[in-house]
Design a protein around this motif. Structure first.
Motif, mmCIF file in Angstrom:
data_model
loop_
_atom_site.group_PDB
_atom_site.id
_atom_site.type_symbol
_atom_site.label_atom_id
_atom_site.label_comp_id
_atom_site.label_asym_id
_atom_site.label_seq_id
_atom_site.Cartn_x
_atom_site.Cartn_y
_atom_site.Cartn_z
ATOM 1 N N UNK A 174 0.839 -1.213 0.000
ATOM 2 C CA UNK A 174 0.000 0.000 0.000
ATOM 3 C C UNK A 174 0.872 1.260 0.000
ATOM 4 N N UNK A 175 2.038 1.188 0.644
ATOM 5 C CA UNK A 175 2.922 2.353 0.723
ATOM 6 C C UNK A 175 3.655 2.596 -0.610
ATOM 7 N N UNK A 176 4.173 1.521 -1.208
ATOM 8 C CA UNK A 176 5.069 1.710 -2.355
ATOM 9 C C UNK A 176 4.512 1.184 -3.675
ATOM 10 N N UNK A 190 14.303 2.302 4.899
ATOM 11 C CA UNK A 190 13.202 3.253 4.677
ATOM 12 C C UNK A 190 11.900 2.730 5.274
ATOM 13 N N UNK A 191 11.754 1.407 5.290
ATOM 14 C CA UNK A 191 10.506 0.801 5.770
ATOM 15 C C UNK A 191 10.203 1.232 7.202
ATOM 16 N N UNK A 192 11.244 1.310 8.029
ATOM 17 C CA UNK A 192 11.039 1.654 9.450
ATOM 18 C C UNK A 192 10.460 3.060 9.590
ATOM 19 N N UNK A 193 10.831 3.961 8.693
ATOM 20 C CA UNK A 193 10.331 5.340 8.761
ATOM 21 C C UNK A 193 8.977 5.481 8.079
ATOM 22 N N UNK A 194 8.745 4.710 7.004
ATOM 23 C CA UNK A 194 7.576 4.953 6.147
ATOM 24 C C UNK A 194 6.367 4.082 6.460
ATOM 25 N N UNK A 195 6.593 2.869 6.990
ATOM 26 C CA UNK A 195 5.504 1.902 7.103
ATOM 27 C C UNK A 195 5.192 1.649 8.572
ATOM 28 N N UNK A 197 4.116 -0.105 11.805
ATOM 29 C CA UNK A 197 4.158 -1.523 12.184
ATOM 30 C C UNK A 197 5.496 -2.173 11.875
ATOM 31 N N UNK A 198 6.356 -1.462 11.094
ATOM 32 C CA UNK A 198 7.700 -1.986 10.826
ATOM 33 C C UNK A 198 8.696 -1.110 11.576
ATOM 34 N N UNK A 199 9.404 -1.712 12.500
ATOM 35 C CA UNK A 199 10.442 -0.995 13.232
ATOM 36 C C UNK A 199 11.808 -1.319 12.659
ATOM 37 N N UNK A 200 12.808 -0.803 13.331
ATOM 38 C CA UNK A 200 14.185 -1.023 12.861
ATOM 39 C C UNK A 200 14.522 -2.509 12.828
ATOM 40 N N UNK A 201 14.072 -3.261 13.832
ATOM 41 C CA UNK A 201 14.480 -4.671 13.910
ATOM 42 C C UNK A 201 13.975 -5.470 12.707
ATOM 43 N N UNK A 202 12.711 -5.218 12.317
ATOM 44 C CA UNK A 202 12.180 -5.911 11.139
ATOM 45 C C UNK A 202 12.934 -5.472 9.889
ATOM 46 N N UNK A 203 13.133 -4.148 9.761
ATOM 47 C CA UNK A 203 13.880 -3.628 8.601
ATOM 48 C C UNK A 203 15.299 -4.200 8.565
ATOM 49 N N UNK A 204 15.895 -4.361 9.748
ATOM 50 C CA UNK A 204 17.262 -4.887 9.838
ATOM 51 C C UNK A 204 17.314 -6.348 9.384
ATOM 52 N N UNK A 205 16.298 -7.124 9.772
ATOM 53 C CA UNK A 205 16.227 -8.529 9.334
ATOM 54 C C UNK A 205 16.123 -8.606 7.815
ATOM 55 N N UNK A 206 15.282 -7.741 7.248
ATOM 56 C CA UNK A 206 15.123 -7.717 5.789
ATOM 57 C C UNK A 206 16.448 -7.309 5.133
#
Length: 734
Positions: A174-176, A190-195, A197-206
């Protein structure tokens, strides 16, 4: 002995019939599935978070035998596939997975097109008008929903490969949109800032999955901003630089000098702000801010000082009024004398441009506010009353007899969070009264004060001994610590209030004394030392004992308030138990499952993030309401909020809602309930603090019931809350 050979891996094609158990935190799921071979339903266990009943799944895993539950399939991974049988297609379309198609239309479409149904929707959707009752409008809706779902599925297949759950994949899409895969691959932080429910830890795993190095400057800079963001979630406006570097080094597991270098670069790039301030001990400290919080703190201090020192006065009459005559007139109007400190507060509010009124329950804050409003209205002043929450605004209106709004509605916040009213377009107001000011966080307080016109008077009213705001800052405490801001603290407890066990015990708790537990008609303790038993007893007290004894409605009038979100007596577990008692599953009634939670019509829910795009003026963190409708074919759920507004949620937005039969004490700020039930267990040891218990008790209008351990109660009364937050508003006001 040689280790037993593990069973061989296998693939199982099945339709998900029902979810028996879901652990929302781990994603572990127990489900029942059917296969095209017929027969009894099979049990599958494992990571199925995001899968919905009605979907056809290709499950990879192994068969195993459980000593208690028998043969089951352990899922290691899964993908969704399109069903290939008439029955599967009918079930798939009828389950509400495609927006615009419910069970009735699914039956008609499949009856008309048979096994070709999904091919027709995919390649010749215009033919759907051949189905009786399907007009061009609904056909277009189904076509659009199918195309979106197909695009999301492609993104999901990629994202599942890098460990992202289905619900987050929908948010990313929905965001991108079509750029989702590119962004995830090249700029995962970018996900941690834009989406949401997604924090740094999830973005870091990705990021790790797509090959971004552990010590990449991109990762370290994102980690620094995450560390500061986490600090603002804990209430801090800034962190001292040494603590920021230490915390980020620990989180990122990289050398400290690399973190220091990246911090310098971020400051140079204006991604963060560094400033020297006096620390708590008076020694200089180097503070590091996220840009919005630095701007907000400086702006709020500047706005308050400008208001305070402005020569214009929109209440000029009160500079020369005969106060004896004014107070005599007021007594004739209200039938009650003001106590000396109340009279002082009334004079201050009407003569000083900025004033703070604080005090505990039963000390007459509300009557003082009513008196201020009566006198201002008598001089034809434009008076506006606001509070941070809908419930608090309603209560303020009832107490004063004047309309009151929430801060968000008054400012007319637009999508994105910008206010319609600001310094360039101020409110048309002579006196602005803000109740429950302890709830005002730095960012909201800045938006509000910026909108007050020159010469207007601002009165902030609140109990500084309650918990500070959920958001960053300690605005009320900082104002009381700044000598420049005029204030009155009410201390006298009035006779009628002194007869209330709730008021008496609130003041005892605030003074560090144990509450009285004998001989009171409105304050009780049900002692229980076992945590699980405490949870069960809490539910029984809220759902059965209070309604039977006091005639209160368990959903509308009784609120369970708990120190913790997690644990057997935390808000999450209690909500499950309370929902089972108050809104159980019923045959034929639609429901929607999200992770470990189920939403049903009649559920009491609360919004858990600010969403500026919903409703007339946004829906805000802490808004409470009741689910009034749930429509599977439209994939929507409707909530009637406590501000009497109907808000629609798409099913993929339900992670913005939490059940509210039980809520954390932090989340209850600004609300009042006829009765509160407070479970206190030693498992919540870290959260047992005086201001937490004091805040919970002061939420009750008529009745408080404590359930749990005497030891936990004693610890809560004894323990002064955590240290001060890192803020500099009082310094900027000096």
């Amino acid at each position: 002995m040689p280790a037993p050979t593990p069973p061989p891996s296998a693939v199982l094609d099945a339709v998900l019939e029902r979810l028996t158990y879901v652990n929302e935190e781990t994603g572990y799921t127990v489900a029942r599935v059917s296969t095209d071979r017929g027969g009894d339903l099979l049990t599958v266990v494992g990571a199925l978070l995001g899968a919905q009943p009605g979907e056809s799944l290709r499950l990879s895993g192994r068969w195993s035998s459980h000593p208690q539950y028998g043969r089951q399939f352990e899922v290691h991974s899964y993908t969704t596939v399109l069903p290939a049988t008439i029955q599967g297609i009918r079930r798939y379309l009828g389950s509400g997975l495609v927006k615009g198609i419910g069970p009735v239309f699914a039956e008609r479409i499949v009856a008309h097109f048979g096994l070709d149904t999904l091919d027709v929707i995919e390649t010749e959707p215009a033919r759907l008008v051949e189905v009786p009752g399907l007009g061009p409008k609904r056909t277009a809706k189904i076509t659009a929903a199918w195309a979106e779902q197909k695009a999301i599925k492609e993104v999901m297949v990629f994202l599942q490969g890098v460990g992202v759950s289905t619900s987050l994949a929908v948010r990313i899409y929905k965001q991108y949109g079509d750029a989702s895969i590119t962004v995830v691959r090249n700029e995962p932080y970018r996900l941690a800032a834009d989406v949401w429910g997604i924090g740094f830890k999830t973005a870091d795993t990705i990021a790790q999955s797509v090959g971004i190095p552990h010590d990449s400057p991109q990762r370290v800079k994102a980690g620094l901003q995450y560390t500061l963001s986490e600090a603002t979630d804990d209430g801090h406006c800034y962190l001292p630089d040494a603590r920021l570097v230490a915390d980020a080094t620990k989180i990122l597991d990289v050398p400290g000098d690399l973190v220091t270098t990246c911090l310098d670069e971020l400051v140079a790039e204006e991604g963060l702000v560094r400033e020297t301030l006096p620390g708590p001990d008076g020694e200089p400290t180097t503070a590091v801010y996220l840009v919005p919080f630095h701007r907000a703190e400086r702006s709020l201090a500047g706005s308050l000082l400008r208001l305070l020192n402005d020569r214009a006065d929109r209440l000029p009459h009160f500079a020369t009024v005969d106060w004896d005559r004014a107070l005599t007139w007021l007594k004739a109007r209200t039938g009650t004398d003001l106590a000396p400190e109340q009279a002082q507060a009334v004079r201050l509010a009407l003569t000083a441009k900025v004033a703070v009124l604080t005090g505990g329950p039963g000390c007459g804050k509300s009557f003082t506010v009513r008196s201020v409003v009566e006198l201002a209205a008598a001089k034809k002043a434009k008076v506006t009353l606001v509070a941070p929450t809908g419930r608090a605004a309603k209560r303020l209106s009832e107490l004063t007899g004047h309309p009151a709004a929430t801060v968000h509605r008054l400012l007319q916040l637009r999508p994105g969070g910008e206010a319609s009213h600001d310094r360039d377009n101020p409110l048309d107001v002579d006196l602005l009264v803000v109740d429950e000011a302890s709830m005002l966080d730095l960012v909201l307080a800045n938006k509000l004060v910026k909108a007050v016109p020159p010469g207007a008077h601002l009165l902030l009213v609140g109990d500084v001994d309650q918990l500070p705001s959920v958001g960053a800052g300690e605005v009320l405490r900082d104002l009381l610590a700044a000598p420049a801001i005029p204030r009155v603290r009410l201390t006298q407890i009035f006779r009628q209030a002194a007869e209330s066990g709730v008021v008496t015990n609130a003041h005892r708790i605030n003074a560090g004394k144990p509450p009285l537990l004998q001989g009171l008609a409105d304050f009780f303790l049900f002692a229980c030392d076992d945590t699980d038993a405490t949870a069960a007893l809490t539910v029984d007290v809220a759902c059965a004992r209070i309604p039977a004894r006091f005639g209160l409605d368990p959903r509308r009038d009784v609120q369970v308030l708990t120190p913790m979100h997690r644990g057997p007596a935390g808000a999450a577990a209690l909500n499950t138990l309370l929902q089972q008692r108050l809104t159980p599953a019923r045959d034929g009634q639609p429901e929607r499952r999200l992770g470990g939670r189920v939403f049903r019509v009649g559920d009491k829910v609360t919004q858990i993030r600010n969403n500026y795009d919903k409703g007339q003026a946004g829906v805000f963190n802490g808004t409470v309401g009741i689910v009034t409708a749930l429509t599977p074919e439209e994939q929507t759920l409707t909530v009637r909020t406590d501000e009497d507004e109907n808000i629609d949620y798409d099913f993929d937005e339900l992670d913005e809602l939490a059940h509210a039969y039980a809520m954390t004490i932090h989340r209850s700020q600004g609300s009042e309930y006829p009765a509160v039930v407070i479970p206190l267990t030693t498992s919540a040891w870290m959260m047992l603090q005086r201001n937490l218990l004091y805040t919970a008790v002061t939420r009750a209008k008529k009745l408080v019931v404590l359930v749990g351990s005497r030891r936990a109660l004693a610890a809560a009364v004894r323990t002064v809350g955590a240290g001060r937050r890192h803020t500099a508003l009082d310094h900027r006001l000096a």
